[in-house]
Scaffold this motif. Structure first.
Motif, PDB file in Angstrom:
ATOM      1  N   PHE A   1      -3.431   8.298 -16.171  1.00 14.30           N
ATOM      2  CA  PHE A   1      -4.015   9.562 -16.606  1.00 14.30           C
ATOM      3  C   PHE A   1      -4.375  10.429 -15.402  1.00 14.30           C
ATOM      4  N   ALA A   2      -4.991   9.819 -14.389  1.00 13.21           N
ATOM      5  CA  ALA A   2      -5.367  10.575 -13.181  1.00 13.21           C
ATOM      6  C   ALA A   2      -4.125  11.122 -12.478  1.00 13.21           C
ATOM      7  N   ASP A   3      -3.083  10.313 -12.374  1.00 16.62           N
ATOM      8  CA  ASP A   3      -1.834  10.772 -11.746  1.00 16.62           C
ATOM      9  C   ASP A   3      -1.220  11.928 -12.541  1.00 16.62           C
ATOM     10  N   ALA A   4      -1.250  11.842 -13.860  1.00 10.16           N
ATOM     11  CA  ALA A   4      -0.699  12.907 -14.698  1.00 10.16           C
ATOM     12  C   ALA A   4      -1.498  14.196 -14.528  1.00 10.16           C
ATOM     13  N   ILE A   5      -2.808  14.070 -14.443  1.00 10.73           N
ATOM     14  CA  ILE A   5      -3.666  15.245 -14.236  1.00 10.73           C
ATOM     15  C   ILE A   5      -3.365  15.877 -12.882  1.00 10.73           C
ATOM     16  N   GLU A   6      -3.221  15.046 -11.852  1.00 14.05           N
ATOM     17  CA  GLU A   6      -2.880  15.570 -10.530  1.00 14.05           C
ATOM     18  C   GLU A   6      -1.521  16.268 -10.559  1.00 14.05           C
ATOM     19  N   ALA A   7      -0.534  15.665 -11.214  1.00 11.09           N
ATOM     20  CA  ALA A   7       0.797  16.277 -11.319  1.00 11.09           C
ATOM     21  C   ALA A   7       0.719  17.605 -12.070  1.00 11.09           C
ATOM     22  N   HIS A   8      -0.052  17.624 -13.142  1.00 13.49           N
ATOM     23  CA  HIS A   8      -0.254  18.845 -13.930  1.00 13.49           C
ATOM     24  C   HIS A   8      -0.832  19.952 -13.051  1.00 13.49           C
ATOM     25  N   ARG A   9      -1.826  19.611 -12.267  1.00 13.77           N
ATOM     26  CA  ARG A   9      -2.468  20.617 -11.413  1.00 13.77           C
ATOM     27  C   ARG A   9      -1.547  21.061 -10.279  1.00 13.77           C
TER      28      ARG A   9
ATOM     29  N   PHE B   1       0.096  22.478 -19.661  1.00 13.27           N
ATOM     30  CA  PHE B   1      -0.773  21.426 -20.185  1.00 13.27           C
ATOM     31  C   PHE B   1      -0.090  20.076 -20.005  1.00 13.27           C
ATOM     32  N   ILE B   2      -0.871  19.008 -20.236  1.00 13.22           N
ATOM     33  CA  ILE B   2      -0.322  17.663 -20.358  1.00 13.22           C
ATOM     34  C   ILE B   2      -0.721  17.128 -21.731  1.00 13.22           C
ATOM     35  N   THR B   3       0.095  16.226 -22.247  1.00 16.63           N
ATOM     36  CA  THR B   3      -0.208  15.573 -23.519  1.00 16.63           C
ATOM     37  C   THR B   3      -0.103  14.070 -23.332  1.00 16.63           C
ATOM     38  N   ILE B   4      -1.107  13.366 -23.823  1.00 19.01           N
ATOM     39  CA  ILE B   4      -1.162  11.907 -23.744  1.00 19.01           C
ATOM     40  C   ILE B   4      -1.324  11.368 -25.157  1.00 19.01           C
TER      41      ILE B   4
ATOM     42  N   LEU C   1      -4.618  18.432 -22.019  1.00 19.75           N
ATOM     43  CA  LEU C   1      -5.443  19.066 -20.993  1.00 19.75           C
ATOM     44  C   LEU C   1      -4.710  20.299 -20.517  1.00 19.75           C
ATOM     45  N   ALA C   2      -5.387  21.433 -20.543  1.00 21.96           N
ATOM     46  CA  ALA C   2      -4.873  22.684 -19.996  1.00 21.96           C
ATOM     47  C   ALA C   2      -5.978  23.242 -19.108  1.00 21.96           C
ATOM     48  N   ASP C   3      -5.700  23.328 -17.819  1.00 25.31           N
ATOM     49  CA  ASP C   3      -6.722  23.735 -16.851  1.00 25.31           C
ATOM     50  C   ASP C   3      -7.930  22.805 -16.994  1.00 25.31           C
TER      51      ASP C   3
END
Length: 143
Positions: A16-24, A30-33, A64-66
């Motif tokens: 999840f943290a890696d996906a959030i970092e990639a998203h940013r 956004f990302i969807t999990i 998560l979006a922003d």
């Protein structure tokens, strides 16, 4: 990012943290999990007699979006979200939407935090709000 699923507590939170970092980093919208569907969710999805918006038919998801976390939940799940948020005083519910033709509520939460804290929060939502077992598998389905 090279992996898109995980099934242990540590691996899911890292995912999840890696996906959030990639998203940013990518500045994606956004990302969807999603968790892997339970047998009951899979059976309900195959049941043509259920209305399409029946809550049993929906596999939970988090977007998560922003700094906005978005999720759908039933009334009971909403109460569990509110209880969980007591442990995250810097996160707050910004919007609750309950369309008349839906069997639940869309929740938008402002959550300004680092990827690790958000990853832990997402994992707790799946386990404590949506009732997933400790060893559930989760997927990052969109970045």
């Amino acid at each position: 990012m090279t992996r898109f699923d995980a099934e242990t507590l540590t691996d899911r939170r890292d995912l999840f943290a890696d996906a959030i970092e990639a998203h940013r980093e990518r500045r994606s919208p956004f990302i969807t999990i999603e968790p892997e569907p339970t047998p009951a969710e899979m059976a309900a999805a195959d049941d043509e007699d259920l209305p399409e918006d029946a809550p049993e038919q929906t596999v939970p998801w988090i977007q998560l979006a922003d700094d906005t976390v978005n999720l759908d939940c039933t009334d009971a799940e909403l109460e569990r979200v509110k209880t969980l948020l007591e442990e995250y005083p810097d996160f707050r519910i910004d919007d609750l939407t309950s369309p008349a033709d839906a069997h639940g509520t869309n929740v938008r939460i402002t959550a300004r935090a680092d990827p690790e804290r958000l990853g832990a929060f997402f994992d707790r939502i799946f386990r404590e709000v949506y009732g997933r077992e400790e060893d559930y598998r989760a997927w990052v389905v969109e970045i």
